[in-house]
Scaffold this active site. Sequence first.
Site, PDB file in Angstrom:
ATOM      1  N   SER A  99      -8.318  -1.276   0.489  1.00  0.00           N
ATOM      2  CA  SER A  99      -7.662  -0.538   1.594  1.00  0.00           C
ATOM      3  C   SER A  99      -8.271   0.854   1.717  1.00  0.00           C
ATOM      4  O   SER A  99      -8.092   1.521   2.732  1.00  0.00           O
ATOM      5  CB  SER A  99      -6.156  -0.435   1.345  1.00  0.00           C
ATOM      6  OG  SER A  99      -5.888   0.087   0.067  1.00  0.00           O
TER       7      SER A  99
ATOM      8  N   GLU B 162       0.834 -11.156  -0.149  1.00  0.00           N
ATOM      9  CA  GLU B 162       0.957 -10.192   0.954  1.00  0.00           C
ATOM     10  C   GLU B 162       1.486 -10.863   2.215  1.00  0.00           C
ATOM     11  O   GLU B 162       0.970 -11.919   2.636  1.00  0.00           O
ATOM     12  CB  GLU B 162      -0.421  -9.549   1.230  1.00  0.00           C
ATOM     13  CG  GLU B 162      -0.381  -8.570   2.393  1.00  0.00           C
ATOM     14  CD  GLU B 162      -1.583  -7.638   2.470  1.00  0.00           C
ATOM     15  OE1 GLU B 162      -2.478  -7.724   1.610  1.00  0.00           O
ATOM     16  OE2 GLU B 162      -1.607  -6.816   3.406  1.00  0.00           O
TER      17      GLU B 162
HETATM   18  O1  KIV Z   1      -6.453  -3.122  -0.879  1.00  0.00           O
HETATM   19  C1  KIV Z   1      -5.253  -2.941  -1.078  1.00  0.00           C
HETATM   20  O2  KIV Z   1      -4.737  -1.818  -1.097  1.00  0.00           O
HETATM   21  C2  KIV Z   1      -4.421  -4.096  -1.298  1.00  0.00           C
HETATM   22  C3  KIV Z   1      -2.959  -3.904  -1.053  1.00  0.00           C
HETATM   23  C4  KIV Z   1      -2.642  -4.341   0.309  1.00  0.00           C
HETATM   24  C5  KIV Z   1      -2.152  -4.535  -2.076  1.00  0.00           C
HETATM   25  O3  KIV Z   1      -4.891  -5.163  -1.565  1.00  0.00           O
END
Ligand code: KIV
Length: 276
Positions: A57, A193
């Site tokens: 993310s 998710e």
């Molecule tokens: O990349 C990320 O932050 C994640 C979260 C959505 C858990 O995979």
Amino acid sequence: MYTQLEQRGMPEPPVNVSTLHKMKADGEPIACLTAYDASYAVLVDAAGTDLVLVGDSLGMVIQGHDTTVPVTVDDIIYHSRTVARGLRRAFLVADMPFMSYTKPAQALDNAVRLMQEGGAMMVKLEGGDDQVEIVEHLARHDIPVCAHLGLKPQSVHKIGGFKVQGRDPDNAKEMRASAKRLQDAGADIVLLECVPNEVGKAITETLDVPVIGIGAGPNVDGQILVLYDILDITQGRTPRFVKNFQAGCDSPLLALEAYVQAVKTKAYPEPEHCFS
Ligand code: KIV
């Protein structure tokens, strides 16, 4: 000889895989957050977060991309290394980026880099049945693995957007079977998710390993959210499962403590953060 890893001069020993499994067995909710740099890692750790994820993310919240697809192994290593320096107690997980685990040997090389260069204690990869062989290969080499199911953001262009998964009963059944296969292949944790509450509950009941949810309802073993979402830094529309914990708190640390407390007491997620 092993006392450094176990104590680091702390009142509470660092969290490890066994701690997380014991928390599931004891019914103690596992509080997890993402972090991307040392300063926030210090705060997230001080707030009592059990598990910290250097998520891909970061492509969206740090780099400003629309998806996680452009993130590279070097990007994750850079951020993971900075986060590792800020943590004392929390367990550090790093994401395997898009296309960094297409073959067992490539996955192993990249997982080793995340651990040796990035300081990660576990790697996370997105996948279902197609990743069983990869998870088996990593587990055989004693690499701790978190398998990410449900909405898989790295597949956003294939699935056509960030959508709730598992609403269709056949799809939910398939996801549950994949989760079990990934566990049996050696996954130590499953992250789920954007799925309806009942899918989160069913998978959590099926598995022996902890299930960490993000938009997966209240009946999972732990919750994770993106740090910048809960601190109200993310602008514009946020997903339904996001709660602003900064509101009413005078500092980021107080907001993070409020999040950990809400997860531990099961005050979060509320019905408005869940999918049916
Ligand atoms: O990349 C990320 O932050 C994640 C979260 C959505 C858990 O995979």
